[in-house]
Design a protein around this motif. Structure first.
Motif, PDB file in Angstrom:
ATOM      1  N   VAL A 333      -6.552  -8.903  -8.065  1.00  0.00           N
ATOM      2  CA  VAL A 333      -6.039  -7.574  -7.764  1.00  0.00           C
ATOM      3  C   VAL A 333      -5.788  -7.495  -6.265  1.00  0.00           C
ATOM      4  O   VAL A 333      -6.720  -7.610  -5.468  1.00  0.00           O
ATOM      5  N   SER A 334      -4.535  -7.301  -5.873  1.00  0.00           N
ATOM      6  CA  SER A 334      -4.180  -7.306  -4.467  1.00  0.00           C
ATOM      7  C   SER A 334      -3.993  -5.903  -3.904  1.00  0.00           C
ATOM      8  O   SER A 334      -4.037  -5.705  -2.686  1.00  0.00           O
ATOM      9  N   LYS A 335      -3.795  -4.913  -4.782  1.00  0.00           N
ATOM     10  CA  LYS A 335      -3.598  -3.544  -4.339  1.00  0.00           C
ATOM     11  C   LYS A 335      -3.943  -2.572  -5.451  1.00  0.00           C
ATOM     12  O   LYS A 335      -3.989  -2.951  -6.631  1.00  0.00           O
ATOM     13  N   ILE A 336      -4.183  -1.323  -5.074  1.00  0.00           N
ATOM     14  CA  ILE A 336      -4.486  -0.289  -6.046  1.00  0.00           C
ATOM     15  C   ILE A 336      -3.220   0.540  -6.281  1.00  0.00           C
ATOM     16  O   ILE A 336      -2.611   1.053  -5.339  1.00  0.00           O
ATOM     17  N   ASP A 337      -2.824   0.628  -7.537  1.00  0.00           N
ATOM     18  CA  ASP A 337      -1.618   1.386  -7.865  1.00  0.00           C
ATOM     19  C   ASP A 337      -1.884   2.889  -7.837  1.00  0.00           C
ATOM     20  O   ASP A 337      -2.967   3.338  -8.173  1.00  0.00           O
TER      21      ASP A 337
END
Length: 337
Positions: A333-337
């Motif tokens: 997971v590279s970012k939070i949507d």
């Protein structure tokens, strides 16, 4: 105090809590196994709502989470109480504390979110003790955190009901769960719980779209047989998938297990290597600082993509989700949507 969620009122001012898998029936004036959900006059109260005993800004790798926002900070909070009573607990001084503890202090959900943002953290983690029993507080704080673009993390023993997990899933990104053993006997004897509810909750967390990583503390003579470890790994492969990070960590004597020796590093290495042979893409060793098995390697070519030393992280062979050596996909997971 703050009224609890997820309970039923029964006769004679008795209540039944349906938050964790103990499903405690609690008489008036008493509390559940956790010690912090209290029946007063036939109403169940969450006595630690907004009560904090531990606050820190940690590397996310300390949770440990290796595939969730790697290299970022996580604003971490804990309170007292636990629905387990593990004989080897490393945080027993808070998990087994009572509500009379003077060190508890107030922290409103709104203030917690603002402190997280001010710290430069990318996420909030409820950790140090069992977050399940703090349910109403992470639920309130998590809703605010998600609106501010922060990730949210449970560092949990997984002893949560389907009702509890479905409710908290609306605000929870990551479920870092202890799979302490693959033996129900171990759970009953050492922890005061059962295995199956944890397996059910972990599989459900995956189904609900959370990022899941598992941790198993490997204790000599208790849960360290290769037969048990293989069974656990196979369950993860079949129910969570081969991209699930599994952490196998070294035991150090603590609390009521002071007479058990530390885990041999070679034992952990054998578990790691067997996990790879069985098809797990991302096994890791923990509590063995500087070991190459703390690093992330591309499952396609074996190239080093994330290098770790302690809690410091360096991305060395990774662009977005792609191995720069072979073009293979690296799941994280590279970012939070």
């Amino acid at each position: 105090m703050h009224e609890a969620r997820l309970y039923q009122k029964l006769e004679d001012d008795t209540v039944r809590c349906s938050l964790c898998a103990h499903r405690c029936t609690i008489r008036e004036g008493k509390q559940g196994v956790c010690g912090v959900r209290i029946n007063r006059g036939g109403t169940l109260y969450a006595a630690t709502f907004g009560k904090v005993i531990a606050e820190a800004v940690d590397p996310i790798e300390k949770k440990p989470l290796y595939h969730f926002l790697p290299g970022t900070l996580s604003y971490s909070l804990g309170t007292i109480g636990c629905n387990f009573h593990c004989e080897h607990c490393q945080n027993w001084h808070i998990s087994q504390q009572t509500l009379e503890m003077e060190a508890l202090r107030d922290l409103a959900p709104e203030e917690g979110v603002e402190r997280a943002r001010a710290s430069g953290s990318a996420s909030i983690a409820w950790t140090y003790n069992e977050p399940t029993i703090w349910h109403e507080y992470p639920l309130a704080m998590g809703a605010l955190a998600r609106k501010k673009g922060l990730g949210t993390v449970y560092v949990t023993n997984g002893y949560i009901t389907e009702e509890g997990l479905r409710e908290i899933s609306s605000v929870l990104n990551a479920f870092r769960v202890d799979l302490k053993s693959f033996s129900d006997t171990f759970y009953r004897k050492v922890c005061g719980g059962r295995l199956q509810p944890i397996l059910d909750a972990t599989a459900l967390a995956k189904e609900l779209g959370m990022h899941v990583e598992t941790v198993t503390l490997v204790i000599p003579g208790q849960n360290d047989s290769m037969e048990e470890m293989e069974a656990l790994i196979r369950w993860v492969l079949e129910n969570l998938g081969p991209d699930t990070p599994m952490h196998f960590t070294r035991f150090h004597p603590d609390y009521k297990m002071l007479d058990v020796r530390p885990t041999e590093i070679r034992t952990l290495e054998k578990i790691y290597e067997r996990a790879k042979e069985l098809g797990l893409h991302y096994p890791y060793l923990g509590n063995v600082g500087g070991h190459p098995y703390e690093n992330t390697y591309c499952p396609a070519c074996g190239g080093l993509v994330i290098e770790r030393s302690g809690y410091s992280t360096r991305i060395v062979g990774l662009e977005d989700h792609t191995c720069t050596e072979c073009g293979g996909h690296i799941e994280y997971v590279s970012k939070i949507d």
